[in-house]
Design an enzyme around this catalytic site. Sequence first.
Site, PDB file in Angstrom:
ATOM      1  N   HIS A 284       2.770   3.720   6.297  1.00 41.38           N
ATOM      2  CA  HIS A 284       2.015   3.259   7.465  1.00 41.38           C
ATOM      3  C   HIS A 284       2.915   2.438   8.378  1.00 41.38           C
ATOM      4  CE1 HIS A 284       1.484   0.285   4.241  1.00 41.38           C
ATOM      5  NE2 HIS A 284       1.226  -0.632   5.151  1.00 41.38           N
TER       6      HIS A 284
ATOM      7  N   VAL B 175       0.884  -1.170   0.000  1.00 40.01           N
ATOM      8  CA  VAL B 175       0.000   0.000   0.000  1.00 40.01           C
ATOM      9  C   VAL B 175       0.918   1.215   0.000  1.00 40.01           C
ATOM     10  CG1 VAL B 175      -1.733   1.282   1.317  1.00 40.01           C
ATOM     11  CG2 VAL B 175      -1.830  -1.216   1.239  1.00 40.01           C
TER      12      VAL B 175
END
Length: 126
Positions: A85, A81
């Site tokens: 994160h 992704v």
Amino acid sequence: GDFVYKDELVSAFMDVQPITEGHVLVVPNQKAASLSELPPETGERIFRVGQSIAAAIRTSDLKCEGINLFLADGKAAGQTVFHVHLHIFPRYKSDGFRWLLPEQYHTPPTRECLRASCEEIKKRLL
């Protein structure tokens, strides 16, 4: 959805595909595909919030004997992704999660090789 934490720089929420129960993601609110695009103060906040969440998990009723923090920067690092994160997830004996170490891990490099790598990194530090 429900946020574990949210401020002007970062948001934290439960991972919908957790490694273990209690797996949280901390993400910057502004788009940053990689660490190089992330403002330093946002990176600092991500880790400060991650540290607080780790402490909260440790004192919670969730099964937890340790914590892993994990951030993949780039496809070769396992990033799928492309929005930065930080994973925070509880660890415990027989949780099923394992690191697969490469064969060369068992044959450490020479002192000279370590020194050369050190110099290569140092000369490019900002």
